[in-house]
Design a protein around this motif. Sequence first.
Motif, short mmCIF file in Angstrom:
data_model
loop_
_atom_site.label_atom_id
_atom_site.label_comp_id
_atom_site.label_asym_id
_atom_site.label_seq_id
_atom_site.Cartn_x
_atom_site.Cartn_y
_atom_site.Cartn_z
N GLU A 1 42.46 29.27 44.68
CA GLU A 1 42.71 30.71 45.13
C GLU A 1 42.71 31.68 44.17
O GLU A 1 42.86 32.67 44.39
N ALA A 2 41.99 31.27 42.91
CA ALA A 2 42.01 32.19 41.83
C ALA A 2 41.12 33.40 42.38
O ALA A 2 40.04 32.80 43.06
N ALA A 3 40.90 34.39 41.67
CA ALA A 3 39.98 35.72 41.84
C ALA A 3 38.84 35.02 41.42
O ALA A 3 38.61 34.48 40.33
N LYS A 4 37.57 35.41 42.27
CA LYS A 4 36.37 35.31 41.74
C LYS A 4 35.30 36.58 41.84
O LYS A 4 35.61 37.38 42.70
N PRO A 5 34.44 36.51 41.06
CA PRO A 5 33.42 37.54 41.21
C PRO A 5 32.58 37.72 42.70
O PRO A 5 32.39 36.54 43.13
N ILE A 6 32.17 38.91 43.29
CA ILE A 6 32.02 38.80 44.30
C ILE A 6 30.30 38.65 44.57
O ILE A 6 29.63 39.22 43.69
#
Length: 872
Positions: free
Chosen positions: A374-379
């Motif tokens: 669920e960690a943020a990721k680059p788009i």
Amino acid sequence: MSNLEAGRTSVQLVWNDGNAGGAGRPVAWALGELSAALTQKGVHCTTSPTPTGPASLTVEVLTAQEAQGRIGGAEPPAAAESYLVHPDGERITVVGADATGTVYALLELAARVTHAEDPLPALAATRVESGAPAVPVRGIVRSFSSVDEDLPWFHDRTFWTEYLTWIAAARFNRFHLALGMQYNYGADKNGATDNYLCFAYPFLLDVDGFEVRAEGVDAAERDRNLETLRFIAAETKRRGLRFQLGLWNHAYDYGRDSVHRYPIVGIGPDNHADYCRAAIAQLLRAVPEIDGLTFRVHYEGGIHDENHEVFWSAVFEGADSVGRPLEIDMHAKGVDQALLDAVDRPMLSPVLSAKYWAEHLGLPYHQASIRAREAAKPIPPGHSMKGITEFSRRFTRYGYGDFLRDDRKVDLMFRVWPGTQKLLLWGDPAIAAGYGRLATFGGSRGVDVCEPLFFKGRKGSGEPGKRDPYIDPELQLGGHEWIKYRYTYLLWGRLLFDPESDPEVWRRHLRATYGTAAGDVETALSSLSRILPLVTVVHGVGGSNNGYWPEVYVNLATSARVQATHYAFDTDDPKNWGGVSPFDPTTFYAIDEYVADAARGAVSGKYTPLEVAGWIEDLVTEGRKALDRARAASDPTDAQVRRTLIDLEVLVRLGTFFAGKFRSAVDYSTFRATGDPRHLESALAHYRPARDAYASILDVVDGVYQPDMRFGVERSEHGHWSDRLPEIDADVAALAEELAEASPDAARSDLPPVPPRPVEPGVAHVQPPHFERGAPLSLTLEVLAPDSVTGATLHYRHVDQSESFRTTAMQPSGDGGLIGTIDAEYTASSYPLMYFFDVEHRDGGRAMLPGLAPDLSNQPYLTLSALPGAAG
């Protein structure tokens, strides 16, 4: 001689509705409920503004203002929804801070009458009682998901009056009717078919200035739908509840070659936003009882993430234009500052609603950390439609994200989604009370609970006449399926209102339903209802409710030889039981992680899968014994008794299955780590009886439930326990095949022994009242067992799920204790802090403080707010 001793059998209900103003309708309704309960028991009852003559008992209803100086020196209630019941001889005075508080007091008196053999002595025995809500928002969500299965109850006015009355008596204060929640735009593989009331406006309104309509829905049907919605809203308000309308979808065309049963015509990209602006304003004027609106504002609601604020600004403008205060509940997944700016309007009060445990029912605490995936990721390029939700702010999907900063300008609440249990009866007072204590975590406002049978018939899977899950005609509920779950609603509502509620509140209902078996039914349901929420938390194989259904479990293999397909999109490698992350990987071990730590002699204080298996086994044992007693004491011909006993039998078998799976998976992971086939033998020795327990569910439910229980079209959304058995058998066969191929000469190898968890942590901690922002914070432990405790580690982070925990080794404090310090740079934050301790013992055992209590219903960490007024 008192009136009761004189044998009079009349009650006067004294209430001056002229003093009640707009609050009068709910109070009048509740007085009617009390009067009806008394009349049903043969007691003559009158209602008037003033006493009219002698009576056995007088119940007088006063406003808080009227009660000043008239209730024996007691202070009238002041907090919203609070009440006071004050008996004095043959008069009972009921005072509410508002109409809702008065309704709660009167409905409690009505319940006592209903469940008493002799109602007047029961009322006369009333003691001084007050109540105030622990949780400001206590909501029930009901979804319209299928035109075939839901349109009958939608238009059934008898259903609504009975259902809403029970909801009000259970002390929910908000009813949320969700429209369009059944589809996820951009995420559903096959688009939408059953789109009735999905893009709701053309099914309810002929919007002025637009030629938008739903094909197949004529003006008479459209008007009938609106009239029913008006009825539902009015009946909700009449009972003192707030009416929340969920408009979860704003896509008029789901694309992907969708074949809509009711195509929406007259709308396109050029007039979409303008139409919705006008439609929401017209709807709010047509249904003035709407107190608030819930919107799914990320791409799954039909509006692309990129520039989403442009469309939503139009919708919010339409809502604001009506000129009355409205709560705007924005489903928090993917919310960014642009949306918060768009909703900032004079008449709108925005609230973000986050998921409590992903799309499931978990334990009452909020996960200490979310899964790594669920960690943020680059788009990535080309993913603008879902870039915010799935990538840059991915951590908002399954929890409170970063929304709980102390200086936030928008409130937060939670929603318990319907993934873990959709079908079987649930009832654990401990877990419900835990939610009552923890639903306001971080100053949040409360919780919406998605009710049983939620999403039945979802995504076009419904069929006419199939809303009732039973095929046994003696168990069918004739369109009023909610009645099976009255105990579930009662526990949630009353224990969210007051986690310390007198158990008599639910036990009188149990006695009326189960007779002399009531106590054993309570024990069995409590123990067995705790199993699946625990399994959900520890076996976090899928966050979505459509991809993971522990109640009718699609097997994930233990053997590495069986390739995962169903769960592949939402779990980590390796895609078998050993690799599954818990939904709270800070508090619980994953299986392979545990075995790896055990192999190097470095097991931490996290709860292990073997401990979880032991807890489940204990719950099964307790539940099984109580179930056997309940069966012996209950009426086997009573339909609700049969429904309950059947569900309890299923839960016993599910618990046995999952406990065996945890143990088998640990053995298998140990085999993979050591190569010793003895561990594979043990894996099979645990798995085979677990498999047999799952298979025995088929005998319990044969001829009882539908052979295909349809909550959607994905594998985990429909089917039957019998469908799941072949994959379990294939997994067992794969393990047996591995064992047959294992070398009999393989070296015997075992893991180093894992020291048991200490019975007591051996330390004590006094939580400080607050911390000062921008100053170091020292946290201390008193060592109670100096011969055993050798050290401790402080784990801490901000109350922000986008962050990871930090650790610091605690040092001797000079007085025989231990001290750990959080530096000033870290406390200089607008977030509260959360922390716990991992305590090391001389024998290698580890303990968590505070850790989980035996009922699994507390918070295993501590939270700390900043000193009020301190600079951030």
